[in-house]
Design an enzyme around this catalytic site. Structure first.
Site, PDB file in Angstrom:
ATOM      1  N   ALA A  87      -8.195 -41.197 -10.464  1.00  0.00           N
ATOM      2  CA  ALA A  87      -9.466 -41.125  -9.817  1.00  0.00           C
ATOM      3  C   ALA A  87     -10.100 -42.437  -9.659  1.00  0.00           C
ATOM      4  O   ALA A  87      -9.859 -43.488 -10.614  1.00  0.00           O
ATOM      5  CB  ALA A  87     -10.522 -40.421 -10.626  1.00  0.00           C
ATOM      6  N   GLY A 132      -5.705 -38.848 -12.274  1.00  0.00           N
ATOM      7  CA  GLY A 132      -5.691 -37.909 -11.110  1.00  0.00           C
ATOM      8  C   GLY A 132      -4.362 -37.784 -10.292  1.00  0.00           C
ATOM      9  O   GLY A 132      -4.340 -36.972  -9.798  1.00  0.00           O
ATOM     10  N   GLU A 135      -2.328 -35.494 -12.297  1.00  0.00           N
ATOM     11  CA  GLU A 135      -2.884 -34.191 -12.088  1.00  0.00           C
ATOM     12  C   GLU A 135      -2.489 -33.681 -10.802  1.00  0.00           C
ATOM     13  O   GLU A 135      -2.325 -32.385 -10.639  1.00  0.00           O
ATOM     14  CB  GLU A 135      -4.477 -34.260 -12.367  1.00  0.00           C
ATOM     15  CG  GLU A 135      -4.862 -34.587 -13.838  1.00  0.00           C
ATOM     16  CD  GLU A 135      -6.144 -35.111 -14.046  1.00  0.00           C
ATOM     17  OE1 GLU A 135      -6.592 -35.974 -13.492  1.00  0.00           O
ATOM     18  OE2 GLU A 135      -6.865 -34.474 -14.698  1.00  0.00           O
ATOM     19  N   GLU A 155      -7.056 -41.792 -19.263  1.00  0.00           N
ATOM     20  CA  GLU A 155      -8.538 -41.686 -19.307  1.00  0.00           C
ATOM     21  C   GLU A 155      -9.336 -41.838 -20.570  1.00  0.00           C
ATOM     22  O   GLU A 155     -10.194 -42.416 -20.857  1.00  0.00           O
ATOM     23  CB  GLU A 155      -9.022 -40.203 -18.945  1.00  0.00           C
ATOM     24  CG  GLU A 155      -8.691 -39.789 -17.242  1.00  0.00           C
ATOM     25  CD  GLU A 155      -7.199 -39.165 -17.131  1.00  0.00           C
ATOM     26  OE1 GLU A 155      -6.470 -39.097 -18.216  1.00  0.00           O
ATOM     27  OE2 GLU A 155      -7.133 -38.527 -16.142  1.00  0.00           O
TER      28      GLU A 155
END
Ligand code: COA
Length: 285
Positions: A87, A132, A135, A155
């Site tokens: 992200a 992300g 993911e 993260e």
């Protein structure tokens, strides 16, 4: 090195591609009959995902869902260095807790659409698939990786946790203990380890990854779309329910494939020693 697949990314020939041309952060292309590719296209920030990128991804998935020509979907990132490096940290830096919850929910809703699509979805991972990016790959049905790929859920190093499904999909894929280790340490996993752990399906030399993905996709375009959709729905649903219920679901899905026309075509072709061909699924709107 320019692969034949990369050269084909600009074969925009029909409406879906004309609409897709309006996206700033996503490229959507038809590579071969039935084979479409979504490419996350923010190479300057290693394809990091901000809100606009997720919005365009959703719009892109709307187009895919409505287009009955799509038989297989490939997902990749622009450039050689990254699939998606997570992200967008610059975007996340200014979010309040409530905005962060909304961003996570929107990301989760977006990524879950890949398993809800009726067609197989294959992630092609070159370079970094972090946060992300990992993911996004985990949301696809298969992951093919280059030998230079690198996966992680880092993260924790930003004092946050995975917000687009990683804490849950990694656990389902690898088991709780290993998933906890990866999410708590945030450590990098190179392709060979990812293969050993069962995080990815196959690893290829970097310059043959696109060809391998295309070959797999082309093979799938010759299978019954009806059977593929039934298999995908059954196996994704079955993963999250008790075995006895999942086995009941299997029997019901088995019956559904017998009610369709494709199995008649496929079984007759076997008996005739000929090659069956199948029509695309009809879309609702
Ligand atoms: N969000 C926003 N920008 C990112 C990004 C992210 N997740 N990942 C990379 N970028 C940007 C960098 O800020 C840099 O921008 P700049 O050129 O304006 O400085 C550019 O992409 C290139 O990255 P850089 O860090 O210079 O490349 P590198 O080869 O030295 O390192 C990584 C590559 C992937 C190891 C490193 O960029 C990184 O750790 N990224 C963050 C990964 C992460 O924590 N992801 C999870 C987020 S929840």
């Amino acid at each position: 090195m320019q692969t034949p697949l990369a050269n084909k990314e600009f074969d925009h020939t029909n409406t879906i591609n004309a609409l897709a041309d309006t996206f700033e952060n996503i490229r959507l292309a038809c590579l071969e009959t039935g084979v479409y590719q979504i490419c996350i296209n923010r190479p300057k920030v290693l394809n990091a995902l901000n809100l606009q990128c997720l919005e365009e991804l959703n719009a892109c998935l709307d187009l895919i869902e409505r287009n009955s020509d799509v038989r297989v979907l490939l997902v990749t990132g622009a450039g050689e260095k990254a699939f998606v490096a997570g992200a967008d940290i610059a975007y996340m830096k200014q979010l309040s807790a409530q905005e962060a919850e909304d961003f996570s929910a929107y990301g989760n809703q977006t990524f879950s659409r890949f398993s809800q699509l009726k067609v197989p979805v294959i992630a092609l991972v070159k370079g970094y698939a972090l946060g992300g990016g990992c993911e996004l790959a985990l949301s696809c049905d298969f992951i093919l990786a280059s030998d230079k790929a690198c996966f992680a859920q880092p993260e924790v190093n930003l004092a946050i946790l995975p917000g687009f499904g990683g804490s849950q999909r990694l656990t389902r894929r690898l088991g709780l203990s290993l998933a906890l280790e990866l999410v708590m340490t945030g450590r990098n996993i190179k392709s060979d380890e990812a293969l050993k752990l069962g995080l990815v399906n196959h690893v290829y030399p970097a310059d043959s990854l696109n060809e391998a993905g295309l070959e797999l996709a082309k093979g799938l375009t010759h299978k019954s779309p009806y059977a593929l959709a039934a298999i995908k729905q059954l196996m994704h649903q079955g993963e999250n329910i008790p075995l006895d219920q999942a086995l009941k679901l299997e029997s019901q899905s088995f019956a559904l494939t017998f009610a369709g026309n494709d199995r008649e075509v496929a079984m007759q072709a076997f008996l005739d020693k000929s090659q069956a061909s199948f029509r695309s699924l009809q879309k609702t709107s």
